[in-house]
Motif scaffolding. Structure first.
Motif, PDB file in Angstrom:
ATOM      1  N   GLN A 122       3.531  -4.432  -0.020  1.00  0.00           N
ATOM      2  CA  GLN A 122       4.180  -3.052   0.803  1.00  0.00           C
ATOM      3  C   GLN A 122       3.022  -2.747   1.951  1.00  0.00           C
ATOM      4  N   GLU A 173       5.069   7.986   6.804  1.00  0.00           N
ATOM      5  CA  GLU A 173       5.493   6.866   7.097  1.00  0.00           C
ATOM      6  C   GLU A 173       3.783   7.190   8.009  1.00  0.00           C
ATOM      7  N   ARG A 203       3.410  -3.522   6.100  1.00  0.00           N
ATOM      8  CA  ARG A 203       3.522  -2.312   6.438  1.00  0.00           C
ATOM      9  C   ARG A 203       2.971  -1.882   7.561  1.00  0.00           C
ATOM     10  N   LEU A 261       4.800   6.304   1.714  1.00  0.00           N
ATOM     11  CA  LEU A 261       5.233   5.596   2.445  1.00  0.00           C
ATOM     12  C   LEU A 261       5.993   5.972   3.326  1.00  0.00           C
TER      13      LEU A 261
END
Lengths: 214, 395, 536
Positions: free
Chosen positions: A178, A150, A182, A147
């Motif tokens: 998660q 990005e 995001r 993660l």
């Protein structure tokens, strides 16, 4: 948003599937299922850009409005989680995370990495050798690393299959949470129906193949 | 402790070696007995193995010896005879039976063996073939050291230069002309790096010509004599080397390598100890047919090479029988044949009359009469090599 | 490993290895004379010593670092990718090429009068070879460069073994998905893991570079030669004082080796510190993959073998002719076959005995001691060969066939162990458990299950042992008392001579013998597995 248009995959001369299309929205997890050899892992490899040379593929992959299927792996910004966490054994947990993070002032990066470690319950393990972590801890650190780069999409290649039953459920929820937080579109390959997120879409690749033949 | 081991070694050498000579009775037994003893023996003949022509000749001689005397001869091809000498030293210091029965030797190595009492004999002058030996040739001294019957002459040699007529029509015929030639052909002259045998001989050749009093070279070397006698040589080399191949910073490893470089045009001149070498090499396709041999006007160094038997040889009888065959007119004539080896004989012309072929007529062989200059005393070799290495060995 | 609980086979395994390794130690005692201060003064006062030391340091450092660089560059360019297995398949044949044959071929190719210069001659207008030092330069650079090429092949082979692990390939994919190009992934993620595994092979390369004699005689400078050649000449000198100096030079070689090892370790520490701080910057354009990079290396090796073949068939062939004026089979027809059969015999004997010792050791030997058995690979060969010679003299076995085979074993055994260790370690222990449950005894399990399944690694180990024995120069010369003419001693002896045809023939033989053995091993392995697809 990850979109696949008219994908077809062949192993040598043998077609595995053809005319496959789907779209995965931000934060959504699409599950691919099917018997061994139906081409689901190969599809994942193609999405990633690491299709073994024995296979050939056609079709278009779009990511956030940009066509990426012609790009090398490192330019696609698609992350992957394997069965094994594959934390780099020569680096500490923190160094593994720093490797994934975009560049920036050193102190700031360390602070952010430490903060995230704490958020996922790995506080105090930053300087540890990954080999000394438990399976669940390693899995979480692995996701965190993916993660931190990005990614615009994440591929999950049976990431839960090696975990104990007891760890599997919480880790699954952790991953989906998660991703949702995001807004990352994800494609999950698994054998286990229990891995499918609640209310998530499932694509049976074998069915698809059959239907394509009809 | 370490000192003790070294001194034990030395002591062992000192104790064992003098006994060795006494233990072996001189070869007085009659020849028939020697021949009987030799039958069935295996002779390890240690000889330089860098030339296919020589190896083929030795193989022929070994086959003949097997046929005629029931003798097995194994040619142990050596690179540097000093290795063999060292092995003999070690074996005898440990009272081992020898691994060497016969060895091709001369000069410094012979002197080392003789001084160490490491040789069998005297035996050479008891050989039946001895009566054919040409005593006019220096067959009883080896680099000014008396052979005392401890080694038998095998062949003669004379320093001879080679050039290619396509490139060199007027070769240098003295040390001074050599230098002038180097000036005219910079980067195209060299000589094998001492302590290579040919390289050292070239140094001695220059020394004989440049030294003020050549007579002192025949006596054992001492420091004062060495300094006086060699000063002009070093002055000469200081001038020569910058004009040489690789500006004198590198030297070819051997004369054989120089022949190759001559053939390719990398060098203009090469040198050899065999007046027939160029003819051999032309015949073997290793030198252009336009190659020729020449000597210096005032003469070049000549010497004799020998066969010796170590004191610990297992098959000394076999070694003597084989040496006797190598000294026979038949074997010597064959050895002198260009098509075979081309090594000049040590026998009288009369003895060879029945066997000799037209040896010197071959193209490329030395056709001019070049006077033979005597070798300096063997002790000069080591001194010259050491000084050369000190001055030029690390450029 | 080590499932054997019986004492006898274990003792036998240890005894077998002890016979190969231990007698070298008392043999080293005579080298103790080289530890005296006066001898060292003499050594350091000799003008040749320091210059020779410079040659040794330059050539061994260049060969080690450049070989590493070459091997890594090639790996980075080709792995992972379809060309990598292709390169891997070519490695054993190149690896089998003995150093001396390689050096002679390189000399034929690169010397000022060599084949390349002949090709250039019409363009450059040369009618005589240029007065250059493309080989045998006084600094030992050409020696180092060519050793590097040869050793790069060895390192590639070791790398191939490391990279067979699937985890590394998935790590590569993963790191690329983080946005790093393949070169940066190599640098950041794979090198730090791969380099430590290359530690021992690198030490072996360095030790070889420090103590090599045969290649240095062919490609190294002469005035003075490298320290190893100088030490070897001194050890062989009739003068006792010089023998002591040779012993001292052998110790100096060892010292230099240890110092260079220290420098290497320091370098590694610095490098590791640099990896410890990932900054997250992605290098642009770092996905460039020069797949052709293997061709210069392979092409050079093939060209070199071709030069040897051509010269072995050439009649007169003088500069600047690019091809021989005429062809002849004389070199092959007049071939003295004795060295060929001597080599063959020594090679087969030492590989056979070596295999028995290694298998016994892997089954019953104490695994903890295994690392000591690699010592000959990472120590300079010169003092060891001299030690062996002294030991053989004491036993009265110098110059015997037994002595030569024994001397080869000191290098044959470690290489065979190196080849077999990993397959043995990775052998599926469930198979053995299964066999036990079927009631097979220990040796039955080995004979019926384990060794047949490990047939290919075992055949490969045999071929490698054979090739190592063929290539031995110093031990053959020392232990054989000069009586054992092998294709290697012949080739090196002839390399100082001028007849390129005869030299080329010997070098070809030196090259062909081990290659045949590798081919045979491969064919046998394929033949044995022809009906068993799962048997690899």
């Amino acid at each position: 948003m990850l979109e696949l248009h008219n994908a077809a995959l062949r192993l040598g001369d043998a077609p595995l599937f053809s005319d496959l299309s789907f779209a995965v929205a931000a934060g959504e997890v699409l599950t691919l299922m099917g018997p061994s050899g139906c081409g689901k892992s190969s599809l994942l490899a193609w999405l990633l850009g690491a299709l073994p040379p024995a296979f050939s593929a056609t079709g278009e992959l779009w990511l956030g409005g940009q066509r990426v299927d012609g790009l090398p792996i490192e330019a696609r910004q698609i992350g992957i989680l394997f069965q094994d966490d594959l934390l780099f054994p020569h680096l500490s947990v923190l160094q593994n995370l720093l490797l994934a993070m975009p560049p920036g002032p050193a102190a700031q990066r360390r602070e952010r990495a430490g903060q995230l470690l704490a958020e996922v319950g790995l506080a105090g393990l930053a300087e540890r050798d990954p080999a000394t972590l438990s399976g669940g801890q390693r899995a979480r650190a692995g996701l965190l690393r993916a993660l931190l780069a990005e990614p615009r999409a994440l591929l999950l290649d049976e990431p839960f299959s090696k975990l104990d039953m007891a760890l599997r459920g919480p880790y699954r929820q952790f991953v989906f949470a998660q991703l949702a937080a995001r807004g990352i579109p994800a494609v999950l390959v698994t054998h286990d129906p229990g891995d499918v997120p609640p209310g998530g879409r499932v694509l049976q690749l074998a069915d698809y193949q059959e239907s394509a033949h009809v | 402790m370490k000192k003790r081991i070294a001194s034990c070694l030395l002591a062992a050498l000192g104790l064992v070696l003098p006994g060795m000579l006494a233990a072996k009775p001189a070869a007085t037994a009659d020849w028939a007995a020697v021949s009987r003893e030799a039958r069935g023996q295996t002779v390890y003949f240690n000889a330089w193995g860098g030339s296919e022509a020589i190896n083929a000749y030795i193989a022929w001689a070994a086959a003949e010896a097997r046929k005629r005397y029931g003798l097995r001869v194994e040619h142990v091809k050596t690179g540097d005879t000093a290795d063999v000498v060292r092995r003999i030293q070690l074996e005898m210091s440990r009272k081992h039976d020898g691994s060497v029965d016969l060895l091709w030797v001369n000069g410094e190595n012979f002197k080392t063996l003789k001084d160490g009492g490491l040789l069998f004999g005297p035996w050479a002058e008891q050989l039946p073939s001895w009566r054919h030996v040409d005593l006019q040739k220096p067959v009883r001294v080896d680099f000014s050291e008396p052979t005392a019957g401890l080694e038998a002459p095998w062949g003669t040699a004379q320093l001879t230069f080679i050039a290619d007529r396509q490139r060199v029509s007027a070769p240098p015929r003295s040390a001074a002309e050599w230098l002038a030639f180097a000036r005219a052909n910079p980067g195209r002259l060299s000589y094998p790096r001492p302590p290579d045998f040919h390289g050292t001989t070239f140094l001695k050749q220059l020394l004989l010509e440049l030294t003020p009093d050549a007579a002192i070279l025949a006596r054992p070397v001492n420091e004062a004599a060495f300094a006086r006698a060699t000063a002009p040589l070093w002055a000469y080399l200081d001038q020569l080397h910058p004009l040489q191949w690789q500006q004198g910073r590198a030297f070819p490893p051997s004369a054989a390598e120089m022949h190759r470089m001559l053939a390719d045009g990398e060098l203009r001149l090469s040198l050899t100890f065999n007046p027939n070498e160029a003819a051999n090499l032309i015949a073997a396709g290793q030198l252009p047919a336009s190659s020729y041999s020449f000597g210096f006007r005032k003469g070049t160094i000549g010497n004799v090479h020998f066969l010796a038997i170590p004191g610990n040889a297992r098959a000394s009888a076999g070694a003597r029988v084989f040496a006797n065959f190598l000294l026979s007119p038949e074997a010597q004539a064959r050895k002198a044949d260009i098509a075979v080896w081309g090594d000049p004989s040590v026998l009288t012309a009369a003895a060879l009359a029945g066997h000799a072929k037209a040896a010197t007529a071959a193209p490329g062989a030395l056709r001019e009469a070049v006077p033979t200059l005597p070798e300096p005393h063997a002790s000069w070799v080591g001194a010259l090599e050491r000084e050369w290495l000190k001055r030029y060995g690390t450029r | 490993m080590g499932q054997c609980r019986q004492c006898l086979p274990g003792a036998l395994a240890i005894a077998g290895m002890a016979v190969v390794f231990l007698p070298v130690l008392p043999g080293l005692l005579p080298l103790a004379q080289g530890l005296e201060l006066a001898v060292w003064r003499g050594l350091l006062a000799d003008a040749q010593t320091l210059v020779a030391l410079r040659v040794t340091v330059i050539s061994s450092v260049v060969s080690t670092l450049l070989a590493l660089l070459l091997a890594l560059l090639l790996t980075m360019a080709l792995y992972p990718g379809p060309r990598w297995p292709a390169l891997q398949r070519r490695l054993p044949a190149l690896l089998a090429m003995p150093h001396a044959a390689f050096a002679i071929g390189a000399f034929f190719l690169l010397a000022p009068s060599g084949w390349l210069a002949r090709w250039l001659a019409p363009l450059a207008g040369w009618d005589v070879p240029p007065d250059w030092q493309t080989v045998r330069d006084p600094y030992g650079l050409s020696l180092g460069l060519l050793l590097a090429v040869k050793e790069a092949i060895f390192l590639l082979w070791m790398l191939a073994a490391v990279l067979q692990e699937g985890a590394l390939q998935r790590q590569m994919t993963l790191a690329r998905s983080l946005g790093y190009g393949r070169w940066q992934v190599w640098w950041l993620c794979l090198l730090p893991q791969v380099l430590p595994r290359l530690g021992w092979p690198l030490l072996a390369v360095l030790a070889y570079g420090v103590s090599v004699v045969d290649v240095a005689l062919i490609l190294g400078p002469g005035s003075p030669p490298s320290l190893a050649v100088l030490a070897w000449r001194w050890l062989a000198d009739p003068e006792l004082a010089l023998q002591a100096r040779g012993a001292a030079a052998s110790w100096l070689l060892l010292l230099v080796f240890l110092l260079l090892c220290g420098c290497g370790l320091l370098l590694w520490r610095l490098l590791r510190a640099a990896w410890r701080q990932p900054h997250g910057r992605r290098w642009a354009g770092a996905s460039w993959q020069p797949r052709w990079l293997a061709w210069p290396l392979l092409g050079f090796c093939y060209l070199l073998a071709l030069a040897l073949l051509l010269w072995s068939l050439a009649g007169p062939w003088f500069f600047p002719a690019a091809l021989p004026q005429s062809w002849t089979l004389a070199g092959w027809q007049q071939l003295d076959t004795a060295p060929l059969f001597t080599s063959l015999g020594l090679g087969l004997a030492s590989a056979g005995i070596g295999l028995a010792l290694v298998l016994l050791w892997l089954e019953c030997g104490p695994p903890a001691l295994s690392r000591w058995l690699y010592l000959p690979l990472i120590l300079p060969a010169l003092p060891l060969a001299a030690g062996q010679y002294h030991a053989l003299l004491m036993a009265g076995l110098a110059g015997s066939g037994f002595g030569v085979v024994w001397s080869h074993l000191l290098w044959v055994v470690p290489y065979m162990l190196l080849t077999l260790y990993k397959p043995y370690l990775e052998f599926d222990t469930r198979m053995i458990t299964l066999a036990r449950s079927l009631g097979l005894s220990h040796w039955q399990r080995c004979w019926r299950i384990k060794w047949p399944l490990l047939l290919r690694p075992i055949l490969a180990a045999l071929a490698i042992g054979f090739a190592v024995s063929i290539a031995q120069y110093l031990p053959t010369l020392f232990a054989g008392g000069g009586r054992f003419a092998t294709v290697t001693t012949e080739a090196v002896a002839l390399s100082s001579g001028g007849n390129r045809r005869v030299l080329a023939v010997q070098a070809m033989l030196q090259l062909v013998l081990p290659m045949l053995m590798f081919a045979l091993a491969t064919l046998l392995g394929q033949w044995a597995g022809r009906h068993r697809q799962g048997w690899r």
